[in-house]
Scaffold this motif. Structure first.
Motif, PDB file in Angstrom:
ATOM      1  N   ARG A  46       0.747  -1.003  -0.109  1.00  0.00           N
ATOM      2  CA  ARG A  46      -0.030  -0.039   0.023  1.00  0.00           C
ATOM      3  C   ARG A  46       0.637   1.305   0.014  1.00  0.00           C
ATOM      4  O   ARG A  46       1.885   1.412   0.677  1.00  0.00           O
ATOM      5  CB  ARG A  46      -0.729   0.028   1.207  1.00  0.00           C
ATOM      6  CG  ARG A  46      -1.998  -1.027   1.188  1.00  0.00           C
ATOM      7  CD  ARG A  46      -3.269  -0.791   0.241  1.00  0.00           C
ATOM      8  NE  ARG A  46      -3.967  -1.885   0.184  1.00  0.00           N
ATOM      9  CZ  ARG A  46      -5.267  -1.697  -0.189  1.00  0.00           C
ATOM     10  NH1 ARG A  46      -5.402  -0.953  -1.286  1.00  0.00           N
ATOM     11  NH2 ARG A  46      -6.217  -2.665  -0.354  1.00  0.00           N
ATOM     12  N   GLY A  47       0.352   2.306  -0.768  1.00  0.00           N
ATOM     13  CA  GLY A  47       0.968   3.783  -0.839  1.00  0.00           C
ATOM     14  C   GLY A  47      -0.115   4.589   0.046  1.00  0.00           C
ATOM     15  O   GLY A  47      -1.089   4.252   0.350  1.00  0.00           O
ATOM     16  N   THR A  48       0.056   5.813  -0.359  1.00  0.00           N
ATOM     17  CA  THR A  48      -0.689   6.715   0.373  1.00  0.00           C
ATOM     18  C   THR A  48      -1.509   7.509  -0.429  1.00  0.00           C
ATOM     19  O   THR A  48      -2.297   8.259   0.009  1.00  0.00           O
ATOM     20  CB  THR A  48       0.374   7.818   1.097  1.00  0.00           C
ATOM     21  OG1 THR A  48       1.405   8.548   0.238  1.00  0.00           O
ATOM     22  CG2 THR A  48       1.038   6.983   2.450  1.00  0.00           C
ATOM     23  N   SER A  49      -1.263   7.511  -1.719  1.00  0.00           N
ATOM     24  CA  SER A  49      -1.910   8.205  -2.868  1.00  0.00           C
ATOM     25  C   SER A  49      -3.133   7.340  -3.609  1.00  0.00           C
ATOM     26  O   SER A  49      -3.108   6.282  -3.153  1.00  0.00           O
ATOM     27  CB  SER A  49      -0.860   8.835  -4.052  1.00  0.00           C
ATOM     28  OG  SER A  49      -0.645   7.963  -4.870  1.00  0.00           O
ATOM     29  N   CYS A  50      -3.932   8.032  -4.161  1.00  0.00           N
ATOM     30  CA  CYS A  50      -4.999   7.272  -4.952  1.00  0.00           C
ATOM     31  C   CYS A  50      -4.494   7.239  -6.305  1.00  0.00           C
ATOM     32  O   CYS A  50      -5.347   7.078  -7.249  1.00  0.00           O
ATOM     33  CB  CYS A  50      -6.279   8.051  -4.751  1.00  0.00           C
ATOM     34  SG  CYS A  50      -6.384   9.492  -4.178  1.00  0.00           S
ATOM     35  N   LYS A  51      -3.345   7.263  -6.761  1.00  0.00           N
ATOM     36  CA  LYS A  51      -2.796   7.105  -7.937  1.00  0.00           C
ATOM     37  C   LYS A  51      -2.784   5.437  -8.407  1.00  0.00           C
ATOM     38  O   LYS A  51      -2.657   4.715  -7.382  1.00  0.00           O
ATOM     39  CB  LYS A  51      -1.449   7.541  -8.078  1.00  0.00           C
ATOM     40  CG  LYS A  51      -0.789   7.127  -9.357  1.00  0.00           C
ATOM     41  CD  LYS A  51       0.747   7.658  -9.568  1.00  0.00           C
ATOM     42  CE  LYS A  51       1.259   6.965 -11.268  1.00  0.00           C
ATOM     43  NZ  LYS A  51       2.524   7.650 -11.679  1.00  0.00           N
ATOM     44  N   PRO A  52      -3.421   5.253  -9.505  1.00  0.00           N
ATOM     45  CA  PRO A  52      -3.314   3.928  -9.926  1.00  0.00           C
ATOM     46  C   PRO A  52      -1.997   3.248  -9.416  1.00  0.00           C
ATOM     47  O   PRO A  52      -1.079   3.604  -9.695  1.00  0.00           O
ATOM     48  CB  PRO A  52      -3.701   4.032 -11.445  1.00  0.00           C
ATOM     49  CG  PRO A  52      -4.315   5.216 -11.408  1.00  0.00           C
ATOM     50  CD  PRO A  52      -3.745   6.143 -10.633  1.00  0.00           C
ATOM     51  N   ALA A  53      -2.146   1.932  -9.039  1.00  0.00           N
ATOM     52  CA  ALA A  53      -1.079   1.051  -8.814  1.00  0.00           C
ATOM     53  C   ALA A  53      -0.242   0.733 -10.098  1.00  0.00           C
ATOM     54  O   ALA A  53      -0.585   0.514 -11.216  1.00  0.00           O
ATOM     55  CB  ALA A  53      -1.669  -0.237  -8.239  1.00  0.00           C
ATOM     56  N   LEU A  54       1.138   0.305  -9.878  1.00  0.00           N
ATOM     57  CA  LEU A  54       1.878  -0.407 -10.715  1.00  0.00           C
ATOM     58  C   LEU A  54       1.979  -1.588 -10.639  1.00  0.00           C
ATOM     59  O   LEU A  54       2.173  -2.217  -9.559  1.00  0.00           O
ATOM     60  CB  LEU A  54       3.165   0.240 -10.590  1.00  0.00           C
ATOM     61  CG  LEU A  54       4.414  -0.278 -11.481  1.00  0.00           C
ATOM     62  CD1 LEU A  54       4.233   0.009 -13.078  1.00  0.00           C
ATOM     63  CD2 LEU A  54       5.784   0.313 -11.162  1.00  0.00           C
ATOM     64  N   CYS A  55       1.924  -2.363 -11.555  1.00  0.00           N
ATOM     65  CA  CYS A  55       1.556  -3.964 -11.464  1.00  0.00           C
ATOM     66  C   CYS A  55       2.663  -4.524 -12.217  1.00  0.00           C
ATOM     67  O   CYS A  55       3.061  -4.427 -13.309  1.00  0.00           O
ATOM     68  CB  CYS A  55       0.363  -4.578 -12.073  1.00  0.00           C
ATOM     69  SG  CYS A  55       0.007  -6.427 -11.846  1.00  0.00           S
ATOM     70  N   PHE A  56       3.357  -5.673 -11.596  1.00  0.00           N
ATOM     71  CA  PHE A  56       4.251  -6.652 -12.062  1.00  0.00           C
ATOM     72  C   PHE A  56       3.450  -7.982 -12.171  1.00  0.00           C
ATOM     73  O   PHE A  56       2.870  -8.456 -11.247  1.00  0.00           O
ATOM     74  CB  PHE A  56       5.516  -6.917 -11.383  1.00  0.00           C
ATOM     75  CG  PHE A  56       6.567  -5.760 -11.336  1.00  0.00           C
ATOM     76  CD1 PHE A  56       7.467  -5.479 -12.134  1.00  0.00           C
ATOM     77  CD2 PHE A  56       6.364  -4.506 -10.351  1.00  0.00           C
ATOM     78  CE1 PHE A  56       8.205  -4.212 -12.280  1.00  0.00           C
ATOM     79  CE2 PHE A  56       6.908  -3.271 -10.362  1.00  0.00           C
ATOM     80  CZ  PHE A  56       8.031  -3.145 -11.480  1.00  0.00           C
ATOM     81  N   SER A  57       3.520  -8.655 -13.466  1.00  0.00           N
ATOM     82  CA  SER A  57       3.015  -9.938 -13.580  1.00  0.00           C
ATOM     83  C   SER A  57       3.872 -11.110 -14.124  1.00  0.00           C
ATOM     84  O   SER A  57       4.959 -10.730 -14.830  1.00  0.00           O
ATOM     85  CB  SER A  57       1.839  -9.456 -14.936  1.00  0.00           C
ATOM     86  OG  SER A  57       1.369 -10.845 -15.462  1.00  0.00           O
ATOM     87  N   GLY A  58       3.711 -12.210 -13.490  1.00  0.00           N
ATOM     88  CA  GLY A  58       4.294 -13.266 -13.880  1.00  0.00           C
ATOM     89  C   GLY A  58       3.662 -14.646 -13.567  1.00  0.00           C
ATOM     90  O   GLY A  58       2.584 -14.448 -12.931  1.00  0.00           O
ATOM     91  N   HIS A  59       3.992 -15.864 -14.410  1.00  0.00           N
ATOM     92  CA  HIS A  59       3.240 -16.920 -13.919  1.00  0.00           C
ATOM     93  C   HIS A  59       4.008 -17.970 -13.474  1.00  0.00           C
ATOM     94  O   HIS A  59       5.519 -17.970 -13.618  1.00  0.00           O
ATOM     95  CB  HIS A  59       2.773 -17.513 -15.467  1.00  0.00           C
ATOM     96  CG  HIS A  59       3.770 -17.923 -16.277  1.00  0.00           C
ATOM     97  ND1 HIS A  59       4.577 -18.973 -16.507  1.00  0.00           N
ATOM     98  CD2 HIS A  59       4.082 -17.056 -17.393  1.00  0.00           C
ATOM     99  CE1 HIS A  59       5.277 -19.045 -17.578  1.00  0.00           C
ATOM    100  NE2 HIS A  59       5.140 -17.860 -17.960  1.00  0.00           N
ATOM    101  N   LEU A  60       3.602 -18.856 -12.502  1.00  0.00           N
ATOM    102  CA  LEU A  60       4.450 -19.672 -11.583  1.00  0.00           C
ATOM    103  C   LEU A  60       4.672 -20.952 -12.354  1.00  0.00           C
ATOM    104  O   LEU A  60       5.469 -21.826 -12.034  1.00  0.00           O
ATOM    105  CB  LEU A  60       3.949 -19.909 -10.145  1.00  0.00           C
ATOM    106  CG  LEU A  60       3.455 -18.964  -9.389  1.00  0.00           C
ATOM    107  CD1 LEU A  60       2.652 -19.001  -8.231  1.00  0.00           C
ATOM    108  CD2 LEU A  60       4.938 -18.084  -8.946  1.00  0.00           C
ATOM    109  N   ASP A  61       3.878 -21.336 -13.243  1.00  0.00           N
ATOM    110  CA  ASP A  61       3.729 -22.603 -13.937  1.00  0.00           C
ATOM    111  C   ASP A  61       4.992 -22.701 -15.112  1.00  0.00           C
ATOM    112  O   ASP A  61       5.306 -21.678 -15.452  1.00  0.00           O
ATOM    113  CB  ASP A  61       2.440 -23.287 -14.515  1.00  0.00           C
ATOM    114  CG  ASP A  61       1.820 -22.235 -15.431  1.00  0.00           C
ATOM    115  OD1 ASP A  61       2.221 -21.176 -15.399  1.00  0.00           O
ATOM    116  OD2 ASP A  61       1.466 -22.741 -16.598  1.00  0.00           O
TER     117      ASP A  61
END
Length: 376
Positions: free
Chosen positions: A60-75
């Motif tokens: 969590r951050g303190t602003s209402c700015k949209p989040a930055l997302c990192f994506s990966g798959h485990l399989d």
């Protein structure tokens, strides 16, 4: 041997068997969940099937700015029939390379962004949220990402995605989509010594294969993704050698490019091969094409260049990823592929990933996180 935490985490992840099928991602997901929880991440484990959870972690951050997302798959994909030079689930390091299934696709990338995100967790001030989406079952059709997309409302707004698939640490702006279709032929069985009394389904299907091999797409190439492609991946037919086969089928792998309609392409193929062959779509994953002039993408390219020294040019992957499904679910957020693995080594026997590239990727991800916070 490297003491870098991202390299060590890559080794730990490779040593957890997540070959799909059957998947078995749970042990890997729980290993990461426990680690991330200690760094202050909120953890959600959600099963798409027994023992096959997605992991979504949020800092969590303190602003209402949209989040930055990192994506990966485990399989990972199966090991294959060919013998490996080094144990495929040991994560051994030799000559600056980590060997093993999943090193390049894509546990090295996952380890790098987790360590980068953990570094941010220790910051005195956190502005925007950082979200890590780690999916199950990407290799067989992105089922994990589809489940995340269906529950998108509870994850809030995502401002951008970094998908850590293998790109040799170069920014890729998209990838082709994939449609898998089953083509089936029916005939009439007869004794193998009297083939004139039967109708050979394999012959029918063989005629279709010849047409598919010669098939050409008439549209102009997409400026980023190029042209679609076709490949016959499997073919089966008959039950015994001394009978005329009355059934035969194949699986067709169609790699698509936006904005061409998959339905329209399949209709073109059906028209070319004729009415004797039934076509049924088994899977469809969309293509991805992010605007190469997007301001965030341009900033990321500059950050990557500052680490690698390599000029970034518009490019795209031939393989599909979770990125296309996640981007469509989250308001077409700009999405790039960026990971330390070597694209040509994905799914290969003796797969490996460069230790230096994993360390380099971690440095790039840290800069991307810092940039996102500064612009919040």
């Amino acid at each position: 041997m490297s003491s870098h935490p991202a390299v060590q985490l890559t080794q730990d992840l490779v040593r957890v068997d997540t070959v799909n099928p059957p998947g078995q991602e749970e042990a890997c997901a729980r290993l990461l969940a426990e680690r991330l929880a200690k760094s202050g991440f909120e953890i959600e484990l959600s099963e798409i099937a027994p023992g096959r959870p997605n992991l979504v972690a949020r800092l969590r951050g303190t602003s209402c700015k949209p989040a930055l997302c990192f994506s990966g798959h485990l399989d990972t994909v199966p090991l294959g029939a060919e013998s490996w030079t080094r144990p495929p689930l040991a994560g051994e390091i030799h000559d600056g390379r980590i060997s093993g299934r999943g090193t390049t696709d894509m546990k090295g990338g996952i380890a790098a962004f987790i360590v980068a995100a953990e570094t941010y967790a220790g910051a005195t001030e956190r502005v925007a949220d950082i979200v890590l989406m780690l999916s199950a079952s990407e290799e067989t059709g992105c089922q994990g990402a589809a489940a995340i997309a269906e529950s998108r409302g509870k994850y809030g707004k995502i401002g951008a995605f970094v998908v850590a698939e293998p790109t040799a640490n170069a920014v890729m702006h998209g990838h082709k989509g994939a449609t898998w279709a089953r083509l089936s032929a029916k005939g009439r069985t007869a004794h193998g010594s009297m083939p004139d009394l039967g109708v050979n389904a394999i012959y029918k299907l063989a005629d279709a294969v010849r047409i598919i091999r010669a098939f050409r797409f008439s549209e102009d190439p997409h400026p980023l993704l190029g042209v679609p492609s076709l490949n016959v991946g499997t073919i089966t037919g008959g039950q015994n050698v001394n009978s005329v086969p009355d059934t035969a089928s194949l699986m067709l792998d169609l790699r698509t490019v936006w904005p061409r309609s998959t339905d329209r392409i399949l209709k073109q193929i059906a028209s070319a091969i004729g009415p004797d062959i039934d076509i049924s779509q088994q899977l469809s994953v969309p293509s991805l094409a992010t605007d190469i002039d997007d301001p965030w993408v341009k900033r990321v390219e500059q950050l990557v260049e500052s680490v690698t020294g390599a000029s970034q040019k518009p490019s795209a992957a031939t393989f599909f990823t979770d990125g296309a499904i996640l981007r469509e679910a989250f308001d077409l957020a700009p999405t790039i592929l960026l990971g330390p693995g070597e694209p040509s080594l994905a799914h290969q026997t003796d797969e490996w990933c460069s230790v230096d590239r994993i360390e380099e990727a971690c440095a790039m991800y840290k800069l991307i996180i810092e940039d996102w916070q500064r612009s919040a």
